[in-house]
Design a protein around this motif. Structure first.
Motif, PDB file in Angstrom:
ATOM      1  N   MET A   1      72.764  40.123  28.636  1.00  0.00           N
ATOM      2  CA  MET A   1      72.833  38.696  28.885  1.00  0.00           C
ATOM      3  C   MET A   1      71.840  38.298  29.966  1.00  0.00           C
ATOM      4  N   LYS A   2      71.134  37.220  29.722  1.00  0.00           N
ATOM      5  CA  LYS A   2      70.235  36.653  30.728  1.00  0.00           C
ATOM      6  C   LYS A   2      71.017  35.685  31.587  1.00  0.00           C
ATOM      7  N   LYS A   3      70.768  35.728  32.903  1.00  0.00           N
ATOM      8  CA  LYS A   3      71.350  34.765  33.827  1.00  0.00           C
ATOM      9  C   LYS A   3      70.207  34.059  34.535  1.00  0.00           C
ATOM     10  N   LEU A   4      70.220  32.740  34.452  1.00  0.00           N
ATOM     11  CA  LEU A   4      69.174  31.932  35.062  1.00  0.00           C
ATOM     12  C   LEU A   4      69.826  30.887  35.954  1.00  0.00           C
ATOM     13  N   ARG A   5      69.167  30.567  37.071  1.00  0.00           N
ATOM     14  CA  ARG A   5      69.709  29.591  38.017  1.00  0.00           C
ATOM     15  C   ARG A   5      68.787  28.391  38.141  1.00  0.00           C
ATOM     16  N   PHE A   6      69.402  27.233  38.356  1.00  0.00           N
ATOM     17  CA  PHE A   6      68.643  25.992  38.512  1.00  0.00           C
ATOM     18  C   PHE A   6      69.483  24.972  39.269  1.00  0.00           C
ATOM     19  N   ARG A   7      68.814  23.980  39.807  1.00  0.00           N
ATOM     20  CA  ARG A   7      69.466  22.879  40.511  1.00  0.00           C
ATOM     21  C   ARG A   7      69.320  21.605  39.687  1.00  0.00           C
ATOM     22  N   VAL A   8      70.371  20.778  39.778  1.00  0.00           N
ATOM     23  CA  VAL A   8      70.373  19.498  39.084  1.00  0.00           C
ATOM     24  C   VAL A   8      70.795  18.421  40.078  1.00  0.00           C
ATOM     25  N   GLN A  17      72.291   6.425  31.537  1.00  0.00           N
ATOM     26  CA  GLN A  17      71.262   6.343  30.501  1.00  0.00           C
ATOM     27  C   GLN A  17      71.441   7.450  29.464  1.00  0.00           C
ATOM     28  N   TYR A  18      71.813   8.640  29.920  1.00  0.00           N
ATOM     29  CA  TYR A  18      72.067   9.737  28.982  1.00  0.00           C
ATOM     30  C   TYR A  18      73.238   9.385  28.073  1.00  0.00           C
ATOM     31  N   TYR A  19      74.314   8.865  28.671  1.00  0.00           N
ATOM     32  CA  TYR A  19      75.504   8.576  27.889  1.00  0.00           C
ATOM     33  C   TYR A  19      75.349   7.353  27.000  1.00  0.00           C
ATOM     34  N   GLN A  20      74.372   6.519  27.268  1.00  0.00           N
ATOM     35  CA  GLN A  20      74.126   5.359  26.415  1.00  0.00           C
ATOM     36  C   GLN A  20      73.274   5.735  25.215  1.00  0.00           C
ATOM     37  N   GLY A  21      73.015   7.007  25.053  1.00  0.00           N
ATOM     38  CA  GLY A  21      72.364   7.484  23.851  1.00  0.00           C
ATOM     39  C   GLY A  21      70.861   7.614  23.901  1.00  0.00           C
ATOM     40  N   ARG A  22      70.271   7.429  25.072  1.00  0.00           N
ATOM     41  CA  ARG A  22      68.819   7.542  25.138  1.00  0.00           C
ATOM     42  C   ARG A  22      68.363   8.983  24.952  1.00  0.00           C
ATOM     43  N   THR A  23      69.162   9.904  25.417  1.00  0.00           N
ATOM     44  CA  THR A  23      68.871  11.328  25.197  1.00  0.00           C
ATOM     45  C   THR A  23      70.147  12.121  25.375  1.00  0.00           C
ATOM     46  N   GLY A  24      70.256  13.229  24.709  1.00  0.00           N
ATOM     47  CA  GLY A  24      71.422  14.082  24.841  1.00  0.00           C
ATOM     48  C   GLY A  24      71.084  15.423  25.453  1.00  0.00           C
ATOM     49  N   LEU A  25      69.808  15.565  25.839  1.00  0.00           N
ATOM     50  CA  LEU A  25      69.346  16.844  26.369  1.00  0.00           C
ATOM     51  C   LEU A  25      68.908  16.706  27.813  1.00  0.00           C
ATOM     52  N   LEU A  26      69.187  17.719  28.567  1.00  0.00           N
ATOM     53  CA  LEU A  26      68.755  17.806  29.951  1.00  0.00           C
ATOM     54  C   LEU A  26      67.684  18.884  30.010  1.00  0.00           C
ATOM     55  N   LEU A  27      66.515  18.542  30.520  1.00  0.00           N
ATOM     56  CA  LEU A  27      65.425  19.507  30.655  1.00  0.00           C
ATOM     57  C   LEU A  27      65.427  20.007  32.089  1.00  0.00           C
ATOM     58  N   VAL A  28      65.597  21.321  32.265  1.00  0.00           N
ATOM     59  CA  VAL A  28      65.611  21.912  33.605  1.00  0.00           C
ATOM     60  C   VAL A  28      64.591  23.036  33.670  1.00  0.00           C
ATOM     61  N   THR A  29      64.086  23.252  34.877  1.00  0.00           N
ATOM     62  CA  THR A  29      63.231  24.404  35.136  1.00  0.00           C
ATOM     63  C   THR A  29      64.007  25.327  36.056  1.00  0.00           C
ATOM     64  N   VAL A  34      61.517  29.334  34.028  1.00  0.00           N
ATOM     65  CA  VAL A  34      61.778  29.112  32.605  1.00  0.00           C
ATOM     66  C   VAL A  34      62.232  27.663  32.411  1.00  0.00           C
ATOM     67  N   ARG A  35      61.665  26.988  31.426  1.00  0.00           N
ATOM     68  CA  ARG A  35      62.087  25.624  31.092  1.00  0.00           C
ATOM     69  C   ARG A  35      63.130  25.691  29.985  1.00  0.00           C
ATOM     70  N   LEU A  36      64.252  25.011  30.222  1.00  0.00           N
ATOM     71  CA  LEU A  36      65.353  25.011  29.262  1.00  0.00           C
ATOM     72  C   LEU A  36      65.734  23.589  28.890  1.00  0.00           C
ATOM     73  N   LYS A  37      66.107  23.412  27.644  1.00  0.00           N
ATOM     74  CA  LYS A  37      66.726  22.175  27.191  1.00  0.00           C
ATOM     75  C   LYS A  37      68.191  22.502  26.949  1.00  0.00           C
ATOM     76  N   VAL A  38      69.062  21.799  27.662  1.00  0.00           N
ATOM     77  CA  VAL A  38      70.495  22.054  27.560  1.00  0.00           C
ATOM     78  C   VAL A  38      71.187  20.750  27.190  1.00  0.00           C
ATOM     79  N   ALA A  39      72.039  20.799  26.193  1.00  0.00           N
ATOM     80  CA  ALA A  39      72.788  19.604  25.801  1.00  0.00           C
ATOM     81  C   ALA A  39      73.650  19.138  26.970  1.00  0.00           C
ATOM     82  N   LEU A  40      73.580  17.864  27.255  1.00  0.00           N
ATOM     83  CA  LEU A  40      74.271  17.296  28.402  1.00  0.00           C
ATOM     84  C   LEU A  40      75.783  17.472  28.328  1.00  0.00           C
ATOM     85  N   HIS A  41      76.337  17.526  27.137  1.00  0.00           N
ATOM     86  CA  HIS A  41      77.797  17.654  27.033  1.00  0.00           C
ATOM     87  C   HIS A  41      78.316  18.950  27.654  1.00  0.00           C
TER      88      HIS A  41
END
Length: 73
Positions: A1-8, A17-29, A34-41
């Motif tokens: 398993m890979k473990k990666l850490r990031f701050r939000v 804005q996320y919850y109003q449907g503009r986007t459902g993905l959070l882009l984190v580095t 490593v750049r990740l796209k993680v579903a906000l839910h």
């Protein structure tokens, strides 16, 4: 398993804005660069009245599927 850490740090207004449907993905580095796209839910349990803030660790399976997100601080 890979473990990666990031701050939000997302304010309440930005989060709306996320919850109003503009986007459902959070882009984190991650701290590893490593750049990740993680579903906000996946962060719902970590959202407070002030938005979404914290230092997180994400666990990925060998095929890069999300296994767990943990709030570190």
């Amino acid at each position: 398993m890979k473990k990666l850490r990031f701050r939000v740090a997302i304010s309440r207004a930005q989060l709306l804005q996320y919850y109003q449907g503009r986007t459902g993905l959070l882009l984190v580095t991650t701290e590893q660069g490593v750049r990740l796209k993680v579903a906000l839910h996946h962060f719902r349990t970590f959202v407070s009245h002030n938005g979404l803030h914290g230092h997180f660790e994400i666990e990925l399976s060998p095929d890069n599927k999300l296994q767990r997100i943990t709030l570190l601080s």
